[in-house]
Write an enzyme that holds these catalytic residues in place. Sequence first.
Site, PDB file in Angstrom:
ATOM      1  N   CYS A   1       1.023  -1.318  -0.167  1.00  0.00           N
ATOM      2  CA  CYS A   1      -0.005  -0.073  -0.068  1.00  0.00           C
ATOM      3  C   CYS A   1       0.972   1.153   0.088  1.00  0.00           C
ATOM      4  CB  CYS A   1      -0.979  -0.166   1.161  1.00  0.00           C
ATOM      5  SG  CYS A   1      -1.860   1.393   1.652  1.00  0.00           S
ATOM      6  N   HIS A   2       0.414   2.401  -0.292  1.00  0.00           N
ATOM      7  CA  HIS A   2       1.394   3.600  -0.462  1.00  0.00           C
ATOM      8  C   HIS A   2       1.646   3.941   0.891  1.00  0.00           C
ATOM      9  CE1 HIS A   2       0.865   3.461  -4.823  1.00  0.00           C
ATOM     10  NE2 HIS A   2       1.674   4.559  -4.645  1.00  0.00           N
ATOM     11  N   THR A   3       0.897   3.603   1.882  1.00  0.00           N
ATOM     12  CA  THR A   3       1.088   4.046   3.383  1.00  0.00           C
ATOM     13  C   THR A   3       2.548   3.208   3.619  1.00  0.00           C
ATOM     14  OG1 THR A   3      -1.037   4.313   3.790  1.00  0.00           O
ATOM     15  CG2 THR A   3       0.603   4.301   5.653  1.00  0.00           C
TER      16      THR A   3
ATOM     17  N   HIS B   1       0.866  -3.890   5.666  1.00  0.00           N
ATOM     18  CA  HIS B   1      -0.410  -4.152   6.536  1.00  0.00           C
ATOM     19  C   HIS B   1      -1.436  -4.354   5.600  1.00  0.00           C
ATOM     20  CE1 HIS B   1      -0.311  -0.124   4.714  1.00  0.00           C
ATOM     21  NE2 HIS B   1      -1.488  -0.152   4.824  1.00  0.00           N
ATOM     22  N   GLU B   2      -1.337  -5.000   4.329  1.00  0.00           N
ATOM     23  CA  GLU B   2      -2.505  -5.612   3.745  1.00  0.00           C
ATOM     24  C   GLU B   2      -2.349  -7.113   3.190  1.00  0.00           C
ATOM     25  OE1 GLU B   2      -4.279  -2.370   0.800  1.00  0.00           O
ATOM     26  OE2 GLU B   2      -3.826  -3.821  -0.705  1.00  0.00           O
TER      27      GLU B   2
ATOM     28  N   CYS C   1     -11.338  -3.634  19.808  1.00  0.00           N
ATOM     29  CA  CYS C   1     -11.443  -4.369  21.091  1.00  0.00           C
ATOM     30  C   CYS C   1     -12.822  -4.486  21.501  1.00  0.00           C
ATOM     31  CB  CYS C   1     -10.428  -3.869  22.165  1.00  0.00           C
ATOM     32  SG  CYS C   1     -11.223  -2.254  22.824  1.00  0.00           S
TER      33      CYS C   1
ATOM     34  N   CYS D   1     -13.158  -0.520  24.565  1.00  0.00           N
ATOM     35  CA  CYS D   1     -12.551   0.620  24.878  1.00  0.00           C
ATOM     36  C   CYS D   1     -13.691   1.797  24.714  1.00  0.00           C
ATOM     37  CB  CYS D   1     -11.373   0.836  24.182  1.00  0.00           C
ATOM     38  SG  CYS D   1     -11.429   1.396  22.446  1.00  0.00           S
TER      39      CYS D   1
ATOM     40  N   CYS E   1     -14.611   2.126  20.846  1.00  0.00           N
ATOM     41  CA  CYS E   1     -15.374   0.899  20.500  1.00  0.00           C
ATOM     42  C   CYS E   1     -16.706   1.223  20.945  1.00  0.00           C
ATOM     43  CB  CYS E   1     -14.632  -0.358  20.791  1.00  0.00           C
ATOM     44  SG  CYS E   1     -13.170  -0.628  19.789  1.00  0.00           S
TER      45      CYS E   1
ATOM     46  N   CYS F   1      -9.888   2.320  17.533  1.00  0.00           N
ATOM     47  CA  CYS F   1      -9.974   1.606  18.786  1.00  0.00           C
ATOM     48  C   CYS F   1      -8.590   2.121  19.513  1.00  0.00           C
ATOM     49  CB  CYS F   1      -9.998   0.204  18.384  1.00  0.00           C
ATOM     50  SG  CYS F   1      -9.482  -0.882  20.073  1.00  0.00           S
TER      51      CYS F   1
ATOM     52  N   ARG G   1      -3.402   1.016  20.447  1.00  0.00           N
ATOM     53  CA  ARG G   1      -2.774   1.923  19.554  1.00  0.00           C
ATOM     54  C   ARG G   1      -1.308   2.737  19.895  1.00  0.00           C
ATOM     55  NH1 ARG G   1      -0.669   4.330  16.429  1.00  0.00           N
ATOM     56  NH2 ARG G   1      -1.285   5.674  14.789  1.00  0.00           N
TER      57      ARG G   1
ATOM     58  N   CYS H   1      -6.657  -3.093   3.645  1.00  0.00           N
ATOM     59  CA  CYS H   1      -6.564  -1.884   3.594  1.00  0.00           C
ATOM     60  C   CYS H   1      -7.323  -0.982   2.648  1.00  0.00           C
ATOM     61  CB  CYS H   1      -5.127  -1.313   3.721  1.00  0.00           C
ATOM     62  SG  CYS H   1      -4.757   0.158   4.039  1.00  0.00           S
TER      63      CYS H   1
ATOM     64  N   ARG I   1      -2.509  -2.822  -7.460  1.00  0.00           N
ATOM     65  CA  ARG I   1      -2.101  -3.272  -6.268  1.00  0.00           C
ATOM     66  C   ARG I   1      -1.023  -4.580  -6.862  1.00  0.00           C
ATOM     67  NH1 ARG I   1      -2.619   0.487  -3.123  1.00  0.00           N
ATOM     68  NH2 ARG I   1      -3.655   0.166  -1.213  1.00  0.00           N
TER      69      ARG I   1
HETATM   70  N1  NAD Z   1      -7.006   7.071   5.418  1.00  0.00           N
HETATM   71  C1  NAD Z   1      -6.674   5.689   5.269  1.00  0.00           C
HETATM   72  O1  NAD Z   1      -7.261   4.703   6.240  1.00  0.00           O
HETATM   73  C2  NAD Z   1      -5.908   5.390   4.086  1.00  0.00           C
HETATM   74  C3  NAD Z   1      -6.023   3.764   3.841  1.00  0.00           C
HETATM   75  C4  NAD Z   1      -5.213   3.627   2.683  1.00  0.00           C
HETATM   76  C5  NAD Z   1      -4.292   4.364   2.021  1.00  0.00           C
HETATM   77  N2  NAD Z   1      -4.419   5.732   2.335  1.00  0.00           N
HETATM   78  C6  NAD Z   1      -3.791   6.897   1.576  1.00  0.00           C
HETATM   79  O2  NAD Z   1      -4.507   7.079   0.363  1.00  0.00           O
HETATM   80  C7  NAD Z   1      -3.696   7.563  -0.691  1.00  0.00           C
HETATM   81  C8  NAD Z   1      -3.984   7.015  -2.043  1.00  0.00           C
HETATM   82  O3  NAD Z   1      -3.598   5.572  -1.912  1.00  0.00           O
HETATM   83  P1  NAD Z   1      -3.511   4.684  -3.339  1.00  0.00           P
HETATM   84  O4  NAD Z   1      -2.755   3.403  -3.167  1.00  0.00           O
HETATM   85  O5  NAD Z   1      -4.645   4.901  -4.062  1.00  0.00           O
HETATM   86  O6  NAD Z   1      -2.191   5.779  -4.026  1.00  0.00           O
HETATM   87  P2  NAD Z   1      -1.834   5.791  -5.527  1.00  0.00           P
HETATM   88  O7  NAD Z   1      -0.400   6.390  -5.604  1.00  0.00           O
HETATM   89  O8  NAD Z   1      -1.991   4.347  -6.181  1.00  0.00           O
HETATM   90  O9  NAD Z   1      -2.945   6.760  -6.205  1.00  0.00           O
HETATM   91  C9  NAD Z   1      -2.780   8.141  -6.162  1.00  0.00           C
HETATM   92  C10 NAD Z   1      -3.259   8.798  -7.416  1.00  0.00           C
HETATM   93  O10 NAD Z   1      -3.061  10.202  -7.431  1.00  0.00           O
HETATM   94  C11 NAD Z   1      -2.572  10.754  -8.486  1.00  0.00           C
HETATM   95  N3  NAD Z   1      -2.239  12.192  -8.500  1.00  0.00           N
HETATM   96  C12 NAD Z   1      -0.975  12.291  -7.867  1.00  0.00           C
HETATM   97  N4  NAD Z   1      -0.903  13.655  -7.712  1.00  0.00           N
HETATM   98  C13 NAD Z   1      -2.147  14.119  -8.142  1.00  0.00           C
HETATM   99  C14 NAD Z   1      -2.453  15.651  -8.286  1.00  0.00           C
HETATM  100  N5  NAD Z   1      -1.794  16.592  -7.876  1.00  0.00           N
HETATM  101  N6  NAD Z   1      -3.992  15.825  -8.812  1.00  0.00           N
HETATM  102  C15 NAD Z   1      -4.605  14.666  -9.067  1.00  0.00           C
HETATM  103  N7  NAD Z   1      -4.053  13.402  -9.013  1.00  0.00           N
HETATM  104  C16 NAD Z   1      -2.832  13.166  -8.341  1.00  0.00           C
HETATM  105  C17 NAD Z   1      -1.872   9.686  -8.941  1.00  0.00           C
HETATM  106  O11 NAD Z   1      -1.733   9.573 -10.516  1.00  0.00           O
HETATM  107  C18 NAD Z   1      -2.507   8.161  -8.852  1.00  0.00           C
HETATM  108  O12 NAD Z   1      -3.407   7.957  -9.621  1.00  0.00           O
HETATM  109  C19 NAD Z   1      -2.271   7.425  -0.143  1.00  0.00           C
HETATM  110  O13 NAD Z   1      -1.837   8.787   0.417  1.00  0.00           O
HETATM  111  C20 NAD Z   1      -2.432   6.521   1.062  1.00  0.00           C
HETATM  112  O14 NAD Z   1      -1.138   6.608   1.835  1.00  0.00           O
HETATM  113  C21 NAD Z   1      -5.288   6.134   3.389  1.00  0.00           C
HETATM  114  N1  AHE Z   2       1.600   7.319  11.417  1.00  0.00           N
HETATM  115  C1  AHE Z   2       0.800   8.175  10.415  1.00  0.00           C
HETATM  116  C2  AHE Z   2      -0.584   7.722  10.382  1.00  0.00           C
HETATM  117  C3  AHE Z   2      -1.023   7.687   8.841  1.00  0.00           C
HETATM  118  C4  AHE Z   2      -2.182   7.612   8.976  1.00  0.00           C
HETATM  119  O1  AHE Z   2      -3.242   8.385   9.102  1.00  0.00           O
HETATM  120  N2  AHE Z   2      -2.718   6.334   8.659  1.00  0.00           N
HETATM  121  C5  AHE Z   2      -4.129   5.935   8.593  1.00  0.00           C
HETATM  122  C6  AHE Z   2      -4.163   4.470   7.689  1.00  0.00           C
HETATM  123  S1  AHE Z   2      -3.187   4.498   6.209  1.00  0.00           S
HETATM  124  C7  AHE Z   2      -3.400   2.819   5.877  1.00  0.00           C
HETATM  125  O2  AHE Z   2      -2.711   2.735   4.621  1.00  0.00           O
HETATM  126  C8  AHE Z   2      -5.093   5.570   9.683  1.00  0.00           C
HETATM  127  O3  AHE Z   2      -5.829   4.736   9.683  1.00  0.00           O
HETATM  128  N3  AHE Z   2      -4.760   6.378  10.621  1.00  0.00           N
HETATM  129  C9  AHE Z   2      -5.510   6.071  11.844  1.00  0.00           C
HETATM  130  C10 AHE Z   2      -4.333   5.726  12.935  1.00  0.00           C
HETATM  131  O4  AHE Z   2      -3.274   5.522  12.590  1.00  0.00           O
HETATM  132  O5  AHE Z   2      -4.876   5.319  14.023  1.00  0.00           O
HETATM  133  C11 AHE Z   2       1.142   9.591  10.567  1.00  0.00           C
HETATM  134  O6  AHE Z   2       1.511   9.910  11.542  1.00  0.00           O
HETATM  135  O7  AHE Z   2       1.252  10.245   9.416  1.00  0.00           O
HETATM  136 ZN    ZN Z   3      -2.780   0.925   3.485  1.00  0.00          ZN
HETATM  137 ZN    ZN Z   4     -11.429  -0.630  21.323  1.00  0.00          ZN
END
Ligand code: NAD
Ligand code: AHE
Ligand code: ZN
Ligand code: ZN
Length: 379
Positions: free
Chosen positions: A47-49, A69-70, A99, A102, A105, A113, A117, A177, A372
């Site tokens: 994953c990109h994270t 994590h995936e 859990c 908490c 939850c 949760c 954490r 994820c 992916r």
């Molecule tokens: N919040 C969460 O729980 C959670 C979960 C999973 C992933 N994420 C985050 O979500 C984001 C996306 O993940 P992904 O795997 O789909 O990433 P990815 O890199 O596959 O997709 C990103 C897309 O954005 C496009 N892009 C880049 N810059 C741009 C811009 N300025 N304007 C328009 N498009 C642009 C890219 O061309 C690409 O297609 C990442 O930051 C990841 O860390 C968050």
């Molecule tokens: N340690 C990072 C946290 C980044 C973040 O926000 N992570 C998301 C999941 S990304 C999955 O690909 C999330 O779920 N956050 C809630 C949590 O971490 O409890 C930072 O500080 O930037």
């Molecule tokens: Zn992820």
């Molecule tokens: Zn909990």
Amino acid sequence: MATQGQVITCKAAVAYEPNKPLVIEDVQVAPPQAGEVRIKILFTALCHTDAYTWSGKDPEGLFPCILGHEAAGIVESVGEGVTEVQPGDHVIPCYQAECRECKFCKSGKTNLCGKVRTATGAGVMMNDRKSRFSINGKPIYHFMGTSTFSQYTVVHDVSVAKIDPQAPLDKVCLLGCGVPTGLGAVWNTAKVEPGAIVAIFGLGTVGLAVAEGAKSAGASRIIGVDIDSKKFDVAKNFGVSEFVNPKDYDKPIQQVLVDLTDGGVDYSFECIGNVSVMRSALECCHKGWGTSVIIGVAASGQEISTRPFQLVTGRVWKGTAFGGFKSRSQVPWLVDKYMKKEIKIDEYITHNLTVGDINKAFDLMHEGGCLRCVLKMNE
Ligand SMILES: NC(=O)c1ccc[n+]([C@@H]2O[C@H](COP(=O)([O-])OP(=O)(O)OC[C@H]3O[C@@H](n4cnc5c(N)ncnc54)[C@H](O)[C@@H]3O)[C@@H](O)[C@H]2O)c1
Ligand SMILES: N[C@@H](CCC(=O)N[C@@H](CSCO)C(=O)NCC(=O)O)C(=O)O
Ligand SMILES: [Zn+2]
Ligand SMILES: [Zn+2]
């Protein structure tokens, strides 16, 4: 040979330093302690994270560590007091724990949760604040409470979802994820209603899962925004109905979208991790009710901004973690939906490699053609 209670030596990809290639090492994995589960990981995706933390921009990033994590795997052994899973169960490790006890939850207001954490953020296990991974006695940090770039990992029992044993692990690993995050952002966080106009910034796996969720919610227009026009063809298969490439316009992208939609979109989703795009995503929303959901993870030190007037005049700014899904309760439900062909997974998998090729898999991830990449953990 029975491994229960023994240290297992297995292969894992170790991140020693930010941005330095991962190294496949023989790692010692200690047995699970009370409330812990040791899992044989069979498949993991990237994953990109993972790339974000590896880059050194994550304030919680610790080195050396085992990222990932995936994933999906099979329980090898459980520690004292673990009742909900047993050896042989098919499972998905969940970086977002549940859990059920908490404050978070029990609130009914969030999927976050609080139970483990602080430990997962510090790269250790809750019980003794130590790692279960080591190489010749030197500890290696855990990551997100999952560390799935290892043939065996140890996780907290509150971070394990037991799933249908018939489900193909090389596919459902994605439910750890990216796909749930996109679907849940639409269904749980934004609660998109039929007829709504949706804009999606970033058409990677997360953005495409947002599109899939929006289509199933009955959105009337799903506008995909990406700077890579090659993303547009594949995005149609996930429900994106219109495309906008910001590079084709001189005016700000939020203005382009407002003009295209008679005043703005009902819902927008930022799926990139770019704070200036987050602002555009908010400001393309319709006055009075438009809601923008931040999904992308932005680097340490980055901050969002807009004129408060944007919120005063009714736009709503939200964020989501794991799409608002309660992990242990709802990941099995998502697996069942996949088995009934109600959600896609296969379509997000563009590459399959083995763990020995993990650095190549990260290279692929940074190329436009990869959604992916799933790694087989046992070569
Ligand atoms: N919040 C969460 O729980 C959670 C979960 C999973 C992933 N994420 C985050 O979500 C984001 C996306 O993940 P992904 O795997 O789909 O990433 P990815 O890199 O596959 O997709 C990103 C897309 O954005 C496009 N892009 C880049 N810059 C741009 C811009 N300025 N304007 C328009 N498009 C642009 C890219 O061309 C690409 O297609 C990442 O930051 C990841 O860390 C968050
Ligand atoms: N340690 C990072 C946290 C980044 C973040 O926000 N992570 C998301 C999941 S990304 C999955 O690909 C999330 O779920 N956050 C809630 C949590 O971490 O409890 C930072 O500080 O930037
Ligand atoms: Zn992820
Ligand atoms: Zn909990």
